[in-house]
Every structure is written in C-alpha cells, then in structure tokens.
Design a protein around this motif. Structure first.
Motif, mmCIF file in Angstrom:
data_model
loop_
_atom_site.group_PDB
_atom_site.id
_atom_site.type_symbol
_atom_site.label_atom_id
_atom_site.label_comp_id
_atom_site.label_asym_id
_atom_site.label_seq_id
_atom_site.Cartn_x
_atom_site.Cartn_y
_atom_site.Cartn_z
ATOM 1 N N ARG A 73 -2.338 13.628 19.238
ATOM 2 C CA ARG A 73 -1.056 13.917 19.881
ATOM 3 C C ARG A 73 -0.810 12.857 20.944
ATOM 4 N N ASP A 74 0.456 12.471 21.095
ATOM 5 C CA ASP A 74 0.826 11.539 22.156
ATOM 6 C C ASP A 74 1.134 12.339 23.430
ATOM 7 N N PRO A 75 1.413 11.674 24.549
ATOM 8 C CA PRO A 75 1.666 12.396 25.806
ATOM 9 C C PRO A 75 2.864 13.346 25.776
ATOM 10 N N LEU B 133 12.819 10.161 16.873
ATOM 11 C CA LEU B 133 12.378 11.178 17.811
ATOM 12 C C LEU B 133 13.019 10.943 19.158
ATOM 13 N N ARG B 134 12.948 11.957 19.984
ATOM 14 C CA ARG B 134 13.437 11.866 21.352
ATOM 15 C C ARG B 134 12.296 12.134 22.303
ATOM 16 N N ALA B 135 12.433 11.606 23.512
ATOM 17 C CA ALA B 135 11.352 11.713 24.488
ATOM 18 C C ALA B 135 11.889 12.092 25.855
ATOM 19 N N ARG B 136 11.088 12.837 26.601
ATOM 20 C CA ARG B 136 11.425 13.136 27.993
ATOM 21 C C ARG B 136 11.369 11.857 28.821
ATOM 22 N N ASP B 137 10.334 11.058 28.587
ATOM 23 C CA ASP B 137 10.156 9.778 29.271
ATOM 24 C C ASP B 137 9.981 8.706 28.198
ATOM 25 N N ALA B 138 11.094 8.229 27.672
ATOM 26 C CA ALA B 138 11.064 7.297 26.543
ATOM 27 C C ALA B 138 10.340 5.996 26.880
ATOM 28 N N ARG B 139 10.561 5.477 28.075
ATOM 29 C CA ARG B 139 9.878 4.213 28.431
ATOM 30 C C ARG B 139 8.362 4.387 28.430
ATOM 31 N N ALA B 140 7.869 5.497 28.977
ATOM 32 C CA ALA B 140 6.421 5.750 28.988
ATOM 33 C C ALA B 140 5.904 5.964 27.569
ATOM 34 N N LEU B 141 6.666 6.671 26.731
ATOM 35 C CA LEU B 141 6.227 6.891 25.357
ATOM 36 C C LEU B 141 6.172 5.572 24.595
ATOM 37 N N ARG C 250 -8.964 2.763 19.444
ATOM 38 C CA ARG C 250 -7.860 2.285 20.275
ATOM 39 C C ARG C 250 -7.037 3.460 20.811
ATOM 40 N N ALA C 251 -6.696 4.408 19.936
ATOM 41 C CA ALA C 251 -5.880 5.562 20.332
ATOM 42 C C ALA C 251 -6.593 6.426 21.360
ATOM 43 N N VAL C 252 -7.851 6.718 21.119
ATOM 44 C CA VAL C 252 -8.622 7.540 22.060
ATOM 45 C C VAL C 252 -8.763 6.814 23.395
ATOM 46 N N GLY C 253 -9.015 5.509 23.348
ATOM 47 C CA GLY C 253 -9.140 4.718 24.562
ATOM 48 C C GLY C 253 -7.868 4.709 25.392
ATOM 49 N N ALA C 254 -6.718 4.869 24.742
ATOM 50 C CA ALA C 254 -5.436 4.885 25.446
ATOM 51 C C ALA C 254 -5.028 6.290 25.875
ATOM 52 N N GLY C 255 -5.852 7.290 25.561
ATOM 53 C CA GLY C 255 -5.576 8.645 26.024
ATOM 54 C C GLY C 255 -4.941 9.581 25.026
ATOM 55 N N ALA C 256 -4.883 9.209 23.746
ATOM 56 C CA ALA C 256 -4.359 10.128 22.739
ATOM 57 C C ALA C 256 -5.274 11.348 22.653
ATOM 58 N N VAL C 257 -4.684 12.521 22.470
ATOM 59 C CA VAL C 257 -5.447 13.766 22.353
ATOM 60 C C VAL C 257 -5.793 13.978 20.884
ATOM 61 N N VAL C 258 -7.075 14.010 20.575
ATOM 62 C CA VAL C 258 -7.530 14.141 19.194
ATOM 63 C C VAL C 258 -7.319 15.577 18.704
ATOM 64 N N PRO D 213 12.080 16.966 22.372
ATOM 65 C CA PRO D 213 10.895 16.137 22.586
ATOM 66 C C PRO D 213 9.628 16.904 22.233
ATOM 67 N N GLY D 214 8.672 16.184 21.671
ATOM 68 C CA GLY D 214 7.370 16.768 21.364
ATOM 69 C C GLY D 214 7.296 17.503 20.048
ATOM 70 N N THR D 215 8.345 17.458 19.216
ATOM 71 C CA THR D 215 8.341 18.194 17.955
ATOM 72 C C THR D 215 8.199 17.284 16.737
ATOM 73 N N PHE D 216 7.964 16.020 16.944
ATOM 74 C CA PHE D 216 7.881 15.029 15.871
ATOM 75 C C PHE D 216 6.482 14.993 15.270
ATOM 76 N N GLY D 217 6.397 14.661 14.002
ATOM 77 C CA GLY D 217 5.117 14.424 13.352
ATOM 78 C C GLY D 217 5.274 13.349 12.298
ATOM 79 N N ALA D 218 4.258 12.505 12.141
ATOM 80 C CA ALA D 218 4.329 11.434 11.148
ATOM 81 C C ALA D 218 2.931 11.065 10.675
#
Length: 141
Positions: free
Chosen positions: A122-124, A16-24, A97-105, A79-84
């Motif tokens: 979903r990730d950021p 995948l590709r990211a707008r902000d790869a380091r943050a992802l 853990r995911a919810v605590g880190a801010g993942a969108v359910v 960016p943002g079109t990946f799924g796994a």
C-alpha cells in the motif's frame, strides 16, 4: 528526424486521486520507479499528472478536491481506493526499493502456482499495488 520524441501507441491509463498528490507522486517515483512525465499544478493542487511505468503504460492522477457549491464532481474518485497490478522483470529488487521507501507490505514476495513472482503493498494514501512477473495470457488473433 533522429532523436525526435515519438508518442507511445494507444494504451490504458488507470487514474486515481490523492489527498496530497505532490507527496504521492514523489513516493511513486522513489518507491516504485515511475517517471513523472508531466505535472500540471497550481501550488499544492495538482490538476493533472502523468507517471510513466518504464516497461510501458502508466497512470494519471490529480488532487482530490471538493466541488464548488451546486457543482457535481465530474470524476468522483475517493483517495486511497485505487488498485493496480504492474509487470516487473525484477520483483525482488522492486520489493526492496518499495519497502525501503516506506511502502506497507500486504503480501510478501512469493512464487505463485501460475509461475509469477509477486508482492503487494500500500502507498501512503492507502492505494494497493501488486507487482509481479506475470504478463497475462497470450492473445489469440
């Protein structure tokens, strides 16, 4: 030689590709428990990163970039079109853990009719991740 690193067997590595790869990368490590095994970057531009999934396999990612004038992007993933889907033995703990880190359910923890315990987030960047206990059907050899 004891303790020598042994390369893993051949596997599939989604990319995948990211707008902000380091943050992802930081998010995927914190929220889901991926391990950043390599990150090749120049400042904020990540040319290539490998994140291992502890039970096996992993993903590769890099920064999205605009090709130079007249050049074609050799790997034009938006960016943002990946799924796994990733297998986990502890979906409840990983969900927390995911919810605590801010993942969108996008799908709460639930038991499926085929015997898996799953959830989706979903990730950021907008990528979609499903996690569960389903390991796939047995192979017929």
């Amino acid at each position: 030689m004891p303790g020598a690193a042994v390369p893993p067997p051949p596997q599939v590595w989604p990319t995948l590709r990211a707008r902000d790869a380091r943050a992802l990368i930081a998010f995927l490590v914190e929220a889901f428990g991926f391990e950043a095994t390599s990150v090749y970057a120049d400042g904020d531009q990540v040319a290539h990163a490998e994140l291992a999934w502890p039970p096996g396999g992993g993903i590769m990612l890099g920064s999205a970039k605009e090709p130079a004038d007249g050049e074609e992007d050799p790997w034009p993933l938006r960016p943002g079109t990946f799924g796994a889907y990733a297998v986990t033995d502890d979906p409840d703990g990983l969900y927390r853990r995911a919810v605590g880190a801010g993942a969108v359910v996008t799908a709460e923890l639930h038991d499926t009719d085929y015997g898996s315990r799953d959830f989706s987030v979903r990730d950021p960047e907008g990528n979609r991740w499903s996690f569960g206990t389903y390991r796939g059907e047995p192979r017929h050899r």
